[in-house]
Design a protein around this motif. Structure first.
Motif, PDB file in Angstrom:
ATOM      1  N   ALA A   1       0.842  -1.203   0.000  1.00  0.00           N
ATOM      2  CA  ALA A   1       0.000   0.000   0.000  1.00  0.00           C
ATOM      3  C   ALA A   1       0.877   1.253   0.000  1.00  0.00           C
ATOM      4  CB  ALA A   1      -0.929   0.000   1.206  1.00  0.00           C
ATOM      5  N   LEU A   2       1.954   1.225   0.791  1.00  0.00           N
ATOM      6  CA  LEU A   2       2.853   2.387   0.860  1.00  0.00           C
ATOM      7  C   LEU A   2       3.550   2.629  -0.477  1.00  0.00           C
ATOM      8  CD1 LEU A   2       4.496   2.058   4.408  1.00  0.00           C
ATOM      9  CD2 LEU A   2       2.834   3.762   3.641  1.00  0.00           C
ATOM     10  N   THR A   3       3.920   1.524  -1.135  1.00  0.00           N
ATOM     11  CA  THR A   3       4.561   1.659  -2.447  1.00  0.00           C
ATOM     12  C   THR A   3       3.606   2.318  -3.426  1.00  0.00           C
ATOM     13  OG1 THR A   3       5.789  -0.361  -1.988  1.00  0.00           O
ATOM     14  CG2 THR A   3       5.745   0.366  -4.272  1.00  0.00           C
ATOM     15  N   GLU A   4       2.336   1.834  -3.422  1.00  0.00           N
ATOM     16  CA  GLU A   4       1.336   2.372  -4.330  1.00  0.00           C
ATOM     17  C   GLU A   4       1.099   3.864  -4.041  1.00  0.00           C
ATOM     18  OE1 GLU A   4      -2.580   0.425  -4.179  1.00  0.00           O
ATOM     19  OE2 GLU A   4      -3.290   2.401  -4.815  1.00  0.00           O
ATOM     20  N   ILE A   5       0.970   4.192  -2.765  1.00  0.00           N
ATOM     21  CA  ILE A   5       0.765   5.599  -2.378  1.00  0.00           C
ATOM     22  C   ILE A   5       1.974   6.431  -2.797  1.00  0.00           C
ATOM     23  CG2 ILE A   5       0.555   7.166  -0.402  1.00  0.00           C
ATOM     24  CD1 ILE A   5      -1.046   4.903   1.013  1.00  0.00           C
ATOM     25  N   GLY A   6       3.152   5.877  -2.593  1.00  0.00           N
ATOM     26  CA  GLY A   6       4.383   6.574  -2.967  1.00  0.00           C
ATOM     27  C   GLY A   6       4.439   6.869  -4.456  1.00  0.00           C
ATOM     28  N   GLU A   7       3.993   5.901  -5.270  1.00  0.00           N
ATOM     29  CA  GLU A   7       3.983   6.105  -6.727  1.00  0.00           C
ATOM     30  C   GLU A   7       3.008   7.216  -7.105  1.00  0.00           C
ATOM     31  OE1 GLU A   7       3.098   2.178  -8.076  1.00  0.00           O
ATOM     32  OE2 GLU A   7       5.176   1.478  -7.829  1.00  0.00           O
ATOM     33  N   GLN A   8       1.799   7.164  -6.502  1.00  0.00           N
ATOM     34  CA  GLN A   8       0.808   8.204  -6.788  1.00  0.00           C
ATOM     35  C   GLN A   8       1.313   9.578  -6.360  1.00  0.00           C
ATOM     36  OE1 GLN A   8      -2.981   7.102  -5.068  1.00  0.00           O
ATOM     37  NE2 GLN A   8      -2.996   5.134  -6.099  1.00  0.00           N
ATOM     38  N   ALA A   9       1.968   9.613  -5.207  1.00  0.00           N
ATOM     39  CA  ALA A   9       2.473  10.886  -4.697  1.00  0.00           C
ATOM     40  C   ALA A   9       3.579  11.430  -5.601  1.00  0.00           C
ATOM     41  CB  ALA A   9       2.984  10.722  -3.270  1.00  0.00           C
ATOM     42  N   ALA A  10       4.432  10.516  -6.101  1.00  0.00           N
ATOM     43  CA  ALA A  10       5.515  10.954  -6.987  1.00  0.00           C
ATOM     44  C   ALA A  10       4.947  11.571  -8.263  1.00  0.00           C
ATOM     45  CB  ALA A  10       6.422   9.779  -7.310  1.00  0.00           C
ATOM     46  N   LYS A  11       3.866  10.941  -8.790  1.00  0.00           N
ATOM     47  CA  LYS A  11       3.219  11.480  -9.997  1.00  0.00           C
ATOM     48  C   LYS A  11       2.650  12.860  -9.711  1.00  0.00           C
ATOM     49  CE  LYS A  11       1.618   7.387 -12.288  1.00  0.00           C
ATOM     50  NZ  LYS A  11       0.460   6.493 -12.286  1.00  0.00           N
ATOM     51  N   ALA A  12       1.947  12.984  -8.586  1.00  0.00           N
ATOM     52  CA  ALA A  12       1.329  14.269  -8.228  1.00  0.00           C
ATOM     53  C   ALA A  12       2.402  15.335  -8.007  1.00  0.00           C
ATOM     54  CB  ALA A  12       0.461  14.105  -6.981  1.00  0.00           C
ATOM     55  N   GLU A  13       3.519  14.926  -7.393  1.00  0.00           N
ATOM     56  CA  GLU A  13       4.627  15.877  -7.158  1.00  0.00           C
ATOM     57  C   GLU A  13       5.198  16.382  -8.483  1.00  0.00           C
ATOM     58  OE1 GLU A  13       5.771  17.334  -4.605  1.00  0.00           O
ATOM     59  OE2 GLU A  13       5.286  16.147  -2.813  1.00  0.00           O
ATOM     60  N   ALA A  14       5.345  15.436  -9.433  1.00  0.00           N
ATOM     61  CA  ALA A  14       5.892  15.809 -10.736  1.00  0.00           C
ATOM     62  C   ALA A  14       4.958  16.796 -11.437  1.00  0.00           C
ATOM     63  CB  ALA A  14       6.117  14.561 -11.583  1.00  0.00           C
ATOM     64  N   SER A  15       3.652  16.507 -11.402  1.00  0.00           N
ATOM     65  CA  SER A  15       2.682  17.417 -12.016  1.00  0.00           C
ATOM     66  C   SER A  15       2.721  18.772 -11.315  1.00  0.00           C
ATOM     67  CB  SER A  15       1.259  16.869 -11.899  1.00  0.00           C
ATOM     68  OG  SER A  15       1.187  15.582 -12.415  1.00  0.00           O
ATOM     69  N   ARG A  16       2.873  18.728 -10.009  1.00  0.00           N
ATOM     70  CA  ARG A  16       2.891  19.972  -9.236  1.00  0.00           C
ATOM     71  C   ARG A  16       4.058  20.858  -9.667  1.00  0.00           C
ATOM     72  NH1 ARG A  16       4.231  23.153  -5.043  1.00  0.00           N
ATOM     73  NH2 ARG A  16       2.476  23.827  -3.720  1.00  0.00           N
ATOM     74  N   THR A  17       5.215  20.236  -9.842  1.00  0.00           N
ATOM     75  CA  THR A  17       6.398  20.999 -10.267  1.00  0.00           C
ATOM     76  C   THR A  17       6.144  21.672 -11.612  1.00  0.00           C
ATOM     77  OG1 THR A  17       7.730  19.340  -9.137  1.00  0.00           O
ATOM     78  CG2 THR A  17       8.884  20.802 -10.656  1.00  0.00           C
ATOM     79  N   GLU A  18       5.527  20.902 -12.519  1.00  0.00           N
ATOM     80  CA  GLU A  18       5.216  21.431 -13.851  1.00  0.00           C
ATOM     81  C   GLU A  18       4.260  22.612 -13.756  1.00  0.00           C
ATOM     82  OE1 GLU A  18       3.452  18.934 -17.132  1.00  0.00           O
ATOM     83  OE2 GLU A  18       4.994  17.556 -16.339  1.00  0.00           O
ATOM     84  N   VAL A  19       3.176  22.417 -13.004  1.00  0.00           N
ATOM     85  CA  VAL A  19       2.149  23.448 -12.879  1.00  0.00           C
ATOM     86  C   VAL A  19       2.721  24.687 -12.193  1.00  0.00           C
ATOM     87  CG1 VAL A  19      -0.060  24.008 -11.760  1.00  0.00           C
ATOM     88  CG2 VAL A  19       0.233  21.808 -12.899  1.00  0.00           C
ATOM     89  N   ALA A  20       3.504  24.465 -11.139  1.00  0.00           N
ATOM     90  CA  ALA A  20       4.051  25.595 -10.372  1.00  0.00           C
ATOM     91  C   ALA A  20       4.965  26.462 -11.235  1.00  0.00           C
ATOM     92  CB  ALA A  20       4.797  25.073  -9.149  1.00  0.00           C
ATOM     93  N   ALA A  21       5.611  25.840 -12.242  1.00  0.00           N
ATOM     94  CA  ALA A  21       6.531  26.581 -13.111  1.00  0.00           C
ATOM     95  C   ALA A  21       5.805  27.658 -13.923  1.00  0.00           C
ATOM     96  CB  ALA A  21       7.247  25.606 -14.035  1.00  0.00           C
TER      97      ALA A  21
END
Ligand SMILES: [Zn+2]
Length: 246
Positions: free
Chosen positions: A156-176
């Protein structure tokens, strides 16, 4: 403070991503497996204590049994000695004979008392051994459950970690795409209120869900499209869209 209407819309995407990241973080901290593993841990330490106690009790009883058996053996040897003296015919005096006979009788009573003690200790050992086995069996079952829960928790933690990594990546893009000063304000508001920017929908701030006063709505209407406006109630950044009702 200024930001293009497009950059302001990006603030809403950022708010969605931050909400998702907060949800994932909450899920990570409240996984049912974490609480279940804690319970197992508590029970596990109770079982360990119980087993240590049973082992101590067993070694005490073992010593007690050895002592009682040794006493039985000593009494038996004395009986044998007395009997062989009686049988040998060496003792002829009536008084001595009767003393020896009564000693043998009393030794027999003593022997049967001691044998009672041995039996009693053996029974107690059996009871404690049974209890210890039950605890050990539960411990084994618990270890299996813990292993299963740990692997469930980890995946479950791995799955959450993957989702969080995706959201973080999108966040970086959007924040730019958002001007630095607006982003700083957004992050400050987010730290204070949990949500930094909200949509103005049909005259209502979607951050605090209050309908804005006509005066405030008029001020927003009059503001340039690239002006960053704030909710007068919650101070969040208000993002204007086609649904804003302006
Ligand atoms: Zn508001």
């Amino acid at each position: 403070m200024k930001a293009s209407p497009e950059a302001q819309l990006r603030l809403l995407e950022l708010a969605d991503l931050d909400a998702e990241l907060a949800r994932l973080d909450h899920r990570r901290r409240t996984l049912p497996e974490i609480a279940q593993l804690e319970q197992i841990d508590t029970r596990g330490s109770q079982l360990r204590d119980g087993i240590v106690m049973a082992d101590t009790e067993l070694s005490d009883l073992e010593r007690e049994q050895t002592r009682a058996e040794r006493d039985v053996e000593q009494v038996r040897q004395r009986i044998d000695r007395d009997k062989s003296r009686l049988d040998s015919g060496q003792v002829s005096a009536a008084r001595e004979l009767s003393n020896l006979q009564s000693e043998v009788e009393s030794l027999h009573r003593r022997q049967s008392d001691l044998e009672e003690i041995v039996l009693d200790v053996m029974e107690r050992r059996e009871t404690v051994e049974g209890r210890r086995n039950e605890l050990a069996t539960e411990q084994t079952g618990l270890a299996g459950q813990a292993a299963e829960l740990t692997s469930k928790r980890d995946s479950a933690l791995t799955e959450i970690g993957e989702q969080a990594a995706k959201a973080e990546a999108s966040r970086t893009e959007v924040a730019a795409d958002i001007p630095a000063d607006v982003l700083t304000l957004y992050d400050k508001l987010r730290a204070q209120h949990g949500v930094g920017a909200a949509m103005l929908r049909r005259g209502q701030c979607q951050g605090c869900h209050l309908t804005l006063h006509t005066v405030d709505l008029n001020a927003i209407r009059a503001a340039a499209p690239d002006e960053v406006v704030r909710c007068e109630e919650c101070r969040r950044i208000l993002v204007r869209t086609a649904e804003s009702g302006l």
